[in-house]
Design a protein around this motif. Structure first.
Motif, mmCIF file in Angstrom:
data_model
loop_
_atom_site.group_PDB
_atom_site.id
_atom_site.type_symbol
_atom_site.label_atom_id
_atom_site.label_comp_id
_atom_site.label_asym_id
_atom_site.label_seq_id
_atom_site.Cartn_x
_atom_site.Cartn_y
_atom_site.Cartn_z
ATOM 1 N N ARG A 185 0.820 -1.223 0.000
ATOM 2 C CA ARG A 185 0.000 0.000 0.000
ATOM 3 C C ARG A 185 0.851 1.270 0.000
ATOM 4 N NH1 ARG A 185 -3.129 1.228 4.186
ATOM 5 N NH2 ARG A 185 -1.869 0.142 5.762
ATOM 6 N N PHE A 186 1.953 1.238 0.704
ATOM 7 C CA PHE A 186 2.816 2.419 0.824
ATOM 8 C C PHE A 186 4.097 2.208 0.017
ATOM 9 C CE2 PHE A 186 1.363 3.934 5.329
ATOM 10 C CZ PHE A 186 0.041 3.911 4.892
ATOM 11 N N THR A 187 4.627 3.303 -0.502
ATOM 12 C CA THR A 187 5.885 3.268 -1.240
ATOM 13 C C THR A 187 6.784 4.409 -0.778
ATOM 14 O OG1 THR A 187 4.790 2.348 -3.201
ATOM 15 C CG2 THR A 187 6.978 3.304 -3.497
ATOM 16 N N ILE A 188 8.011 4.060 -0.395
ATOM 17 C CA ILE A 188 8.984 5.078 -0.005
ATOM 18 C C ILE A 188 9.939 5.297 -1.169
ATOM 19 C CG2 ILE A 188 10.570 3.393 1.046
ATOM 20 C CD1 ILE A 188 11.191 5.550 3.191
ATOM 21 N N SER A 189 10.322 6.555 -1.362
ATOM 22 C CA SER A 189 11.258 6.884 -2.431
ATOM 23 C C SER A 189 12.093 8.084 -1.992
ATOM 24 C CB SER A 189 10.513 7.205 -3.727
ATOM 25 O OG SER A 189 9.647 8.312 -3.559
ATOM 26 N N ARG A 190 13.232 8.244 -2.643
ATOM 27 C CA ARG A 190 14.101 9.362 -2.292
ATOM 28 C C ARG A 190 14.617 10.040 -3.546
ATOM 29 N NH1 ARG A 190 18.605 7.064 1.344
ATOM 30 N NH2 ARG A 190 19.413 9.199 1.213
ATOM 31 N N ASP A 191 14.882 11.327 -3.422
ATOM 32 C CA ASP A 191 15.476 12.116 -4.487
ATOM 33 C C ASP A 191 16.692 12.806 -3.873
ATOM 34 O OD1 ASP A 191 16.220 14.095 -6.343
ATOM 35 O OD2 ASP A 191 14.169 14.273 -7.093
ATOM 36 N N ASN A 192 17.854 12.264 -4.133
ATOM 37 C CA ASN A 192 19.052 12.805 -3.483
ATOM 38 C C ASN A 192 19.375 14.224 -3.947
ATOM 39 O OD1 ASN A 192 19.469 10.492 -1.956
ATOM 40 N ND2 ASN A 192 20.765 9.535 -3.519
ATOM 41 N N ALA A 193 19.097 14.507 -5.201
ATOM 42 C CA ALA A 193 19.386 15.850 -5.720
ATOM 43 C C ALA A 193 18.538 16.907 -5.014
ATOM 44 C CB ALA A 193 19.146 15.899 -7.217
ATOM 45 N N LYS A 194 17.315 16.538 -4.654
ATOM 46 C CA LYS A 194 16.425 17.472 -3.956
ATOM 47 C C LYS A 194 16.507 17.307 -2.438
ATOM 48 C CE LYS A 194 13.021 17.749 -7.689
ATOM 49 N NZ LYS A 194 11.601 17.534 -8.073
ATOM 50 N N LYS A 195 17.225 16.274 -1.993
ATOM 51 C CA LYS A 195 17.341 15.980 -0.563
ATOM 52 C C LYS A 195 15.970 15.747 0.070
ATOM 53 C CE LYS A 195 19.616 19.759 0.116
ATOM 54 N NZ LYS A 195 20.312 20.864 0.833
ATOM 55 N N THR A 196 15.158 14.961 -0.616
ATOM 56 C CA THR A 196 13.830 14.678 -0.108
ATOM 57 C C THR A 196 13.564 13.173 -0.082
ATOM 58 O OG1 THR A 196 12.867 14.883 -2.312
ATOM 59 C CG2 THR A 196 12.844 16.860 -0.922
ATOM 60 N N VAL A 197 12.686 12.783 0.812
ATOM 61 C CA VAL A 197 12.192 11.407 0.864
ATOM 62 C C VAL A 197 10.678 11.485 0.950
ATOM 63 C CG1 VAL A 197 12.494 11.271 3.370
ATOM 64 C CG2 VAL A 197 12.316 9.167 2.005
ATOM 65 N N ASP A 198 10.000 10.711 0.114
ATOM 66 C CA ASP A 198 8.549 10.723 0.047
ATOM 67 C C ASP A 198 7.978 9.399 0.538
ATOM 68 O OD1 ASP A 198 7.998 12.688 -3.002
ATOM 69 O OD2 ASP A 198 8.776 13.218 -1.026
ATOM 70 N N LEU A 199 6.756 9.481 1.011
ATOM 71 C CA LEU A 199 6.006 8.278 1.364
ATOM 72 C C LEU A 199 4.654 8.387 0.663
ATOM 73 C CD1 LEU A 199 6.028 5.670 3.108
ATOM 74 C CD2 LEU A 199 4.713 6.973 4.813
ATOM 75 N N LYS A 200 4.458 7.564 -0.345
ATOM 76 C CA LYS A 200 3.172 7.535 -1.038
ATOM 77 C C LYS A 200 2.293 6.510 -0.352
ATOM 78 C CE LYS A 200 0.039 8.509 -4.004
ATOM 79 N NZ LYS A 200 -0.014 7.971 -5.362
ATOM 80 N N MET A 201 1.153 6.975 0.104
ATOM 81 C CA MET A 201 0.239 6.134 0.870
ATOM 82 C C MET A 201 -1.020 5.904 0.047
ATOM 83 S SD MET A 201 0.750 8.390 4.355
ATOM 84 C CE MET A 201 -0.380 7.435 5.341
ATOM 85 N N ASN A 202 -1.251 4.678 -0.343
ATOM 86 C CA ASN A 202 -2.455 4.307 -1.091
ATOM 87 C C ASN A 202 -3.350 3.409 -0.241
ATOM 88 O OD1 ASN A 202 -1.602 5.663 -3.463
ATOM 89 N ND2 ASN A 202 -0.443 3.876 -4.128
ATOM 90 N N SER A 203 -4.601 3.366 -0.616
ATOM 91 C CA SER A 203 -5.565 2.489 0.079
ATOM 92 C C SER A 203 -5.462 2.642 1.593
ATOM 93 C CB SER A 203 -5.327 1.023 -0.318
ATOM 94 O OG SER A 203 -5.401 0.855 -1.710
ATOM 95 N N VAL A 204 -5.474 3.878 2.041
ATOM 96 C CA VAL A 204 -5.280 4.131 3.476
ATOM 97 C C VAL A 204 -6.460 3.597 4.282
ATOM 98 C CG1 VAL A 204 -3.748 6.085 3.113
ATOM 99 C CG2 VAL A 204 -6.218 6.464 3.297
ATOM 100 N N LYS A 205 -6.161 3.272 5.521
ATOM 101 C CA LYS A 205 -7.147 2.707 6.442
ATOM 102 C C LYS A 205 -7.211 3.576 7.696
ATOM 103 C CE LYS A 205 -5.759 -1.961 4.992
ATOM 104 N NZ LYS A 205 -5.237 -3.278 5.461
ATOM 105 N N PRO A 206 -8.298 3.518 8.435
ATOM 106 C CA PRO A 206 -8.378 4.300 9.673
ATOM 107 C C PRO A 206 -7.222 3.999 10.620
ATOM 108 C CG PRO A 206 -10.549 3.513 9.075
ATOM 109 C CD PRO A 206 -9.595 2.866 8.106
ATOM 110 N N GLU A 207 -6.728 2.782 10.612
ATOM 111 C CA GLU A 207 -5.616 2.430 11.495
ATOM 112 C C GLU A 207 -4.289 3.046 11.063
ATOM 113 O OE1 GLU A 207 -7.825 0.330 10.068
ATOM 114 O OE2 GLU A 207 -6.849 -1.567 9.479
ATOM 115 N N ASP A 208 -4.252 3.710 9.920
ATOM 116 C CA ASP A 208 -3.062 4.452 9.500
ATOM 117 C C ASP A 208 -3.011 5.837 10.149
ATOM 118 O OD1 ASP A 208 -3.485 3.136 6.179
ATOM 119 O OD2 ASP A 208 -2.108 2.438 7.736
ATOM 120 N N THR A 209 -4.060 6.201 10.852
ATOM 121 C CA THR A 209 -4.097 7.493 11.529
ATOM 122 C C THR A 209 -2.984 7.579 12.571
ATOM 123 O OG1 THR A 209 -6.469 7.794 11.199
ATOM 124 C CG2 THR A 209 -5.465 8.986 13.034
#
Length: 117
Positions: free
Chosen positions: A68-92
Motif C-alpha cells: 500500500r505504501f511506497t517510499i522513495s528518495r530524491d538525493n538531488a532534492k534531498k527529499t524522501v517521500d512516502l506515497k500512501m495508497n488504500s489508506v485505512k483508519p488504522e493508518d491514523t
C-alpha cells in the motif's frame, strides 16, 4: 545539525491516497549516504517503523503497509517521500521523518495523518 521538515499530512477518507514529503537541510552528499525512515505514532501507542530506504535505495516496509505504501528518495532534492495508497483508519497517526547517518539520527517535527472511515 540537520533539519527535517515534513509536509503533506492531512485528512483523507479510507481508501484514498496521500503523499508525505520530508526535506533535509544538509548537503546533497550528506543526505545521499544517509538512511531515511518514516515512523508513525498513534495515540496511546509506541512509535513504529513504517518504511525505510538506504543510501543504495534498498527498501523495507512494515507488514501492515506492504503493498500500500511506497517510499522513495530524491538525493538531488534531498527529499524522501512516502506515497500512501488504500489508506485505512488504522493508518491514523503522526508521521515522523528520520535521518540516520552512522550512529547519529535526526527527527522531523511530525505531520498528522487522519484517515476517516
Amino acid at each position: 545539525q540537520v533539519q527535517l521538515v515534513e509536509s503533506g499530512g492531512g485528512l483523507v477518507q479510507a481508501g484514498g491516497s496521500l503523499r508525505l514529503s520530508c526535506a533535509a537541510s544538509r548537503s546533497i552528499f550528506f543526505f545521499s549516504v544517509s538512511t531515511m525512515t518514516w515512523y508513525r505514532q498513534a495515540p496511546g501507542k509506541q512509535r513504529e517503523l513504517v518504511a525505510s530506504i538506504t543510501s543504495d535505495s534498498s527498501t523495507n516496509y512494515a507488514d501492515s503497509v506492504k503493498g500500500r505504501f511506497t517510499i522513495s528518495r530524491d538525493n538531488a532534492k534531498k527529499t524522501v517521500d512516502l506515497k500512501m495508497n488504500s489508506v485505512k483508519p488504522e493508518d491514523t497517526a503522526v508521521y515522523y521523518c528520520n535521518l540516520l547517518r552512522g550512529t547519529t539520527q535526526y527527527w522531523g517535527q511530525g505531520t498528522q495523518v487522519t484517515v476517516s472511515s
